[in-house]
Every structure is written in structure tokens, then in C-alpha cells.
Design a protein around this motif. Structure first.
Motif, PDB file in Angstrom:
ATOM      1  N   LEU A 118      -9.785  31.979 -21.945  1.00  0.00           N
ATOM      2  CA  LEU A 118      -8.927  30.798 -21.788  1.00  0.00           C
ATOM      3  C   LEU A 118      -7.855  31.074 -20.740  1.00  0.00           C
ATOM      4  O   LEU A 118      -7.157  32.073 -20.802  1.00  0.00           O
ATOM      5  N   LEU A 119      -7.774  30.172 -19.774  1.00  0.00           N
ATOM      6  CA  LEU A 119      -6.768  30.298 -18.711  1.00  0.00           C
ATOM      7  C   LEU A 119      -5.778  29.151 -18.861  1.00  0.00           C
ATOM      8  O   LEU A 119      -6.183  27.985 -18.967  1.00  0.00           O
ATOM      9  N   LEU A 120      -4.498  29.471 -18.888  1.00  0.00           N
ATOM     10  CA  LEU A 120      -3.481  28.419 -19.002  1.00  0.00           C
ATOM     11  C   LEU A 120      -3.552  27.512 -17.780  1.00  0.00           C
ATOM     12  O   LEU A 120      -3.571  27.974 -16.645  1.00  0.00           O
ATOM     13  N   ASP A 121      -3.604  26.223 -18.021  1.00  0.00           N
ATOM     14  CA  ASP A 121      -3.609  25.231 -16.943  1.00  0.00           C
ATOM     15  C   ASP A 121      -2.178  24.734 -16.765  1.00  0.00           C
ATOM     16  O   ASP A 121      -1.714  23.835 -17.472  1.00  0.00           O
ATOM     17  N   ASN A 122      -1.482  25.341 -15.815  1.00  0.00           N
ATOM     18  CA  ASN A 122      -0.055  25.033 -15.637  1.00  0.00           C
ATOM     19  C   ASN A 122       0.200  23.575 -15.277  1.00  0.00           C
ATOM     20  O   ASN A 122       1.201  22.998 -15.667  1.00  0.00           O
ATOM     21  N   LYS A 123      -0.708  23.001 -14.501  1.00  0.00           N
ATOM     22  CA  LYS A 123      -0.512  21.608 -14.087  1.00  0.00           C
ATOM     23  C   LYS A 123      -0.590  20.674 -15.295  1.00  0.00           C
ATOM     24  O   LYS A 123       0.189  19.745 -15.432  1.00  0.00           O
ATOM     25  N   LYS A 124      -1.568  20.958 -16.166  1.00  0.00           N
ATOM     26  CA  LYS A 124      -1.695  20.140 -17.380  1.00  0.00           C
ATOM     27  C   LYS A 124      -0.493  20.335 -18.290  1.00  0.00           C
ATOM     28  O   LYS A 124      -0.010  19.389 -18.914  1.00  0.00           O
ATOM     29  N   LEU A 125      -0.017  21.569 -18.362  1.00  0.00           N
ATOM     30  CA  LEU A 125       1.147  21.860 -19.197  1.00  0.00           C
ATOM     31  C   LEU A 125       2.367  21.122 -18.661  1.00  0.00           C
ATOM     32  O   LEU A 125       3.130  20.508 -19.406  1.00  0.00           O
ATOM     33  N   GLU A 126       2.534  21.139 -17.350  1.00  0.00           N
ATOM     34  CA  GLU A 126       3.670  20.451 -16.736  1.00  0.00           C
ATOM     35  C   GLU A 126       3.594  18.940 -16.998  1.00  0.00           C
ATOM     36  O   GLU A 126       4.592  18.294 -17.334  1.00  0.00           O
ATOM     37  N   ALA A 127       2.398  18.386 -16.858  1.00  0.00           N
ATOM     38  CA  ALA A 127       2.215  16.953 -17.114  1.00  0.00           C
ATOM     39  C   ALA A 127       2.528  16.625 -18.574  1.00  0.00           C
ATOM     40  O   ALA A 127       3.152  15.603 -18.881  1.00  0.00           O
ATOM     41  N   LEU A 128       2.115  17.511 -19.463  1.00  0.00           N
ATOM     42  CA  LEU A 128       2.383  17.308 -20.890  1.00  0.00           C
ATOM     43  C   LEU A 128       3.890  17.321 -21.160  1.00  0.00           C
ATOM     44  O   LEU A 128       4.409  16.503 -21.917  1.00  0.00           O
ATOM     45  N   LEU A 129       4.591  18.255 -20.518  1.00  0.00           N
ATOM     46  CA  LEU A 129       6.038  18.364 -20.720  1.00  0.00           C
ATOM     47  C   LEU A 129       6.746  17.109 -20.203  1.00  0.00           C
ATOM     48  O   LEU A 129       7.762  16.680 -20.743  1.00  0.00           O
ATOM     49  N   LYS A 130       6.197  16.507 -19.130  1.00  0.00           N
ATOM     50  CA  LYS A 130       6.813  15.306 -18.562  1.00  0.00           C
ATOM     51  C   LYS A 130       6.482  14.062 -19.380  1.00  0.00           C
ATOM     52  O   LYS A 130       7.342  13.257 -19.687  1.00  0.00           O
ATOM     53  N   GLU A 131       5.174  13.920 -19.708  1.00  0.00           N
ATOM     54  CA  GLU A 131       4.728  12.650 -20.293  1.00  0.00           C
ATOM     55  C   GLU A 131       4.462  12.738 -21.793  1.00  0.00           C
ATOM     56  O   GLU A 131       4.585  11.749 -22.503  1.00  0.00           O
ATOM     57  N   GLY A 132       4.047  13.918 -22.254  1.00  0.00           N
ATOM     58  CA  GLY A 132       3.860  14.123 -23.684  1.00  0.00           C
ATOM     59  C   GLY A 132       2.729  13.349 -24.335  1.00  0.00           C
ATOM     60  O   GLY A 132       2.727  13.150 -25.535  1.00  0.00           O
ATOM     61  N   LYS A 133       1.768  12.883 -23.526  1.00  0.00           N
ATOM     62  CA  LYS A 133       0.728  12.025 -24.108  1.00  0.00           C
ATOM     63  C   LYS A 133      -0.613  12.714 -24.348  1.00  0.00           C
ATOM     64  O   LYS A 133      -1.345  12.356 -25.262  1.00  0.00           O
ATOM     65  N   ASP A 134      -0.941  13.659 -23.513  1.00  0.00           N
ATOM     66  CA  ASP A 134      -2.281  14.246 -23.557  1.00  0.00           C
ATOM     67  C   ASP A 134      -2.519  14.999 -24.871  1.00  0.00           C
ATOM     68  O   ASP A 134      -1.661  15.740 -25.335  1.00  0.00           O
ATOM     69  N   ARG A 135      -3.703  14.807 -25.440  1.00  0.00           N
ATOM     70  CA  ARG A 135      -4.021  15.508 -26.688  1.00  0.00           C
ATOM     71  C   ARG A 135      -4.977  16.669 -26.462  1.00  0.00           C
ATOM     72  O   ARG A 135      -5.277  17.413 -27.391  1.00  0.00           O
ATOM     73  N   SER A 136      -5.505  16.770 -25.256  1.00  0.00           N
ATOM     74  CA  SER A 136      -6.481  17.836 -25.011  1.00  0.00           C
ATOM     75  C   SER A 136      -5.759  19.144 -24.684  1.00  0.00           C
ATOM     76  O   SER A 136      -4.594  19.147 -24.295  1.00  0.00           O
ATOM     77  N   PRO A 137      -6.449  20.273 -24.836  1.00  0.00           N
ATOM     78  CA  PRO A 137      -5.792  21.578 -24.631  1.00  0.00           C
ATOM     79  C   PRO A 137      -5.321  21.770 -23.184  1.00  0.00           C
ATOM     80  O   PRO A 137      -6.015  21.354 -22.259  1.00  0.00           O
ATOM     81  N   VAL A 138      -4.157  22.394 -23.021  1.00  0.00           N
ATOM     82  CA  VAL A 138      -3.655  22.678 -21.674  1.00  0.00           C
ATOM     83  C   VAL A 138      -4.190  24.048 -21.221  1.00  0.00           C
ATOM     84  O   VAL A 138      -3.459  24.888 -20.716  1.00  0.00           O
ATOM     85  N   MET A 139      -5.483  24.230 -21.446  1.00  0.00           N
ATOM     86  CA  MET A 139      -6.145  25.496 -21.096  1.00  0.00           C
ATOM     87  C   MET A 139      -7.508  25.181 -20.515  1.00  0.00           C
ATOM     88  O   MET A 139      -8.111  24.163 -20.867  1.00  0.00           O
ATOM     89  N   GLN A 140      -7.954  26.049 -19.647  1.00  0.00           N
ATOM     90  CA  GLN A 140      -9.318  25.952 -19.128  1.00  0.00           C
ATOM     91  C   GLN A 140     -10.178  26.987 -19.843  1.00  0.00           C
ATOM     92  O   GLN A 140      -9.740  28.118 -20.056  1.00  0.00           O
ATOM     93  N   LEU A 141     -11.387  26.582 -20.181  1.00  0.00           N
ATOM     94  CA  LEU A 141     -12.316  27.477 -20.870  1.00  0.00           C
ATOM     95  C   LEU A 141     -13.355  28.015 -19.903  1.00  0.00           C
ATOM     96  O   LEU A 141     -14.016  27.251 -19.204  1.00  0.00           O
ATOM     97  N   TYR A 142     -13.475  29.333 -19.880  1.00  0.00           N
ATOM     98  CA  TYR A 142     -14.543  29.991 -19.110  1.00  0.00           C
ATOM     99  C   TYR A 142     -15.432  30.743 -20.095  1.00  0.00           C
ATOM    100  O   TYR A 142     -14.928  31.361 -21.034  1.00  0.00           O
ATOM    101  N   THR A 143     -16.746  30.689 -19.862  1.00  0.00           N
ATOM    102  CA  THR A 143     -17.649  31.491 -20.678  1.00  0.00           C
ATOM    103  C   THR A 143     -18.665  32.169 -19.766  1.00  0.00           C
ATOM    104  O   THR A 143     -18.779  31.845 -18.587  1.00  0.00           O
TER     105      THR A 143
END
Length: 205
Positions: A118-143
Motif C-alpha cells: 500500500l502506497l499513500l496517495d498524498n493527492k487523495k489525502l489532500e483532497a480528503l482534508l479539503k473536501e472530506g467527502k471521499d469514502r475510498s481509501p487514500v492509498m494505492q494498492l500494488y500486488t
């Protein structure tokens, strides 16, 4: 689901702990280890717990090996084993899975072929902190299940990585605004001062 790829479900507390750890050490890379079990006819990996590992010199092997042994021993009694690795890059705009992350994830993959990176998705995290709406994980999954290299799988809400509790991001935002990230103890902290508990028993009280 193509080619026998697994689904991944991360529990809220495991998810939140990893992000708080990254927020506590914004100017450095941080990492953590994921603990869980296989469920649902071997097609699903349940990530039940996480342990924040390091925030300085995270590629050093001796402390890493000590920490993985201690973590494995502790969680074996609870029926959980190491099922993946979490990494947050130092730079905000860095979406690469670097060599350190790959090497540690490779080590886990040897013992657990369905391992998640799992890699932290900083852009998604930043968007979440601003808007607070997204319910999906602020992480990228690699397998690495179906390819020889770590491959990004389904980065959207319908992708193979889900948070068990739908309101996890709401709880996360609450914890961030109340400064909970200051309380996170990682293995670095524990090795500096063994009275600090890497299990973070007080965090979610």
C-alpha cells in the motif's frame, strides 16, 4: 475478477494508524507492516491490524528484521500474520514505489504471495482534508500476484481495496483535526525508548 486476483479489505483502525503515522512525519518517508488473514475461499485478504515501523533510515535491515520478528511473534498468537507493507514517500508528488519499498515488500511476498503493498496517495489525502467527502481509501494498492513486478491494481472506489467500515475517512478526519497523530508510536520510537509501546494501545480509546 480476472486471473485469480485477490480482494483486500482493511479495518478502520489499521488504516487510520498508517495515515496518522505518515502525518506525524511529514518530511520523511515512513513505513508500516500489515497484519491479517485470508478469508472467503482464499480470494480475500483481510487486513486487521497495522504496525507503524520507521520514519528515519527506513531501509536499514537490522532494525527492520528485529521489528518483523517481534511483530510476527506477537500477532501469531492472535491468528494473524504479516500480509503486506505500507509506504509513504517523503515527497508529496512522489508516486513511485521505490527500491526500499519493493525490497521489503518482496521479502513479505516470499512468505505470502497475496501480499499487498500500500502506497499513500498524498493527492487523495489532500483532497480528503479539503473536501472530506471521499469514502475510498487514500492509498494505492500494488500486488505481485499475477505479474512479476509490483503492479498498481484498481485505484478507484470499485477497485480491490476496500475499507471495512464505510465511515473510516470521517473518523480519520476527526482524529486528524484533534491532533491524534501526535500520539503515534512507531518502532523507531520504541527502539529509542522501550517504554514506548509500538502497539499504540491508547490510540483508539
Amino acid at each position: 475478477m480476472g486471473g485469480g486476483e485477490s480482494n483486500y479489505e482493511i479495518h478502520q483502525n489499521a488504516y487510520i494508524k498508517l495515515i496518522l503515522h505518515a502525518l506525524k512525519h511529514k518530511t520523511s518517508s515512513v513505513n508500516g507492516v500489515l497484519l491479517g488473514r485470508i478469508s472467503g475461499n482464499d480470494t480475500a485478504v483481510e487486513i486487521v491490524e497495522s504496525v507503524p515501523l520507521f520514519h528515519s533510515q527506513i531501509g536499514l535491515l537490522p532494525p527492520l528484521e528485529i521489528s518483523l520478528i517481534m511483530i510476527e511473534e506477537y500477532y501469531a498468537d492472535k491468528g494473524l500474520s504479516i500480509v503486506g507493507y505500507f509506504h509513504a514517500n517523503e515527497r508529496f508528488d512522489d508516486f513511485e514505489v521505490g527500491n526500499v519499498a519493493k525490497n521489503i515488500a518482496d521479502h513479505i511476498f516470499k512468505y505470502f504471495p497475496q501480499a499487498a503493498l500500500l502506497l499513500l496517495d498524498n493527492k487523495k489525502l489532500e483532497a480528503l482534508l479539503k473536501e472530506g467527502k471521499d469514502r475510498s481509501p487514500v492509498m494505492q494498492l500494488y500486488t505481485k500476484e499475477v505479474s512479476r513486478n509490483w503492479k498498481l491494481v484498481g485505484a478507484d472506489a470499485s477497485g480491490p481495496l476496500k475499507i471495512k467500515e464505510p465511515s473510516a475517512n470521517v473518523v480519520l478526519l476527526d482524529y486528524i483535526s484533534s491532533g491524534k497523530w501526535k500520539d503515534i508510536v512507531d518502532f523507531d520510537d520504541h527502539l529509542d525508548d522501550i517504554s514506548k509501546d509500538w502497539l499504540n494501545p491508547e490510540l483508539f480509546k
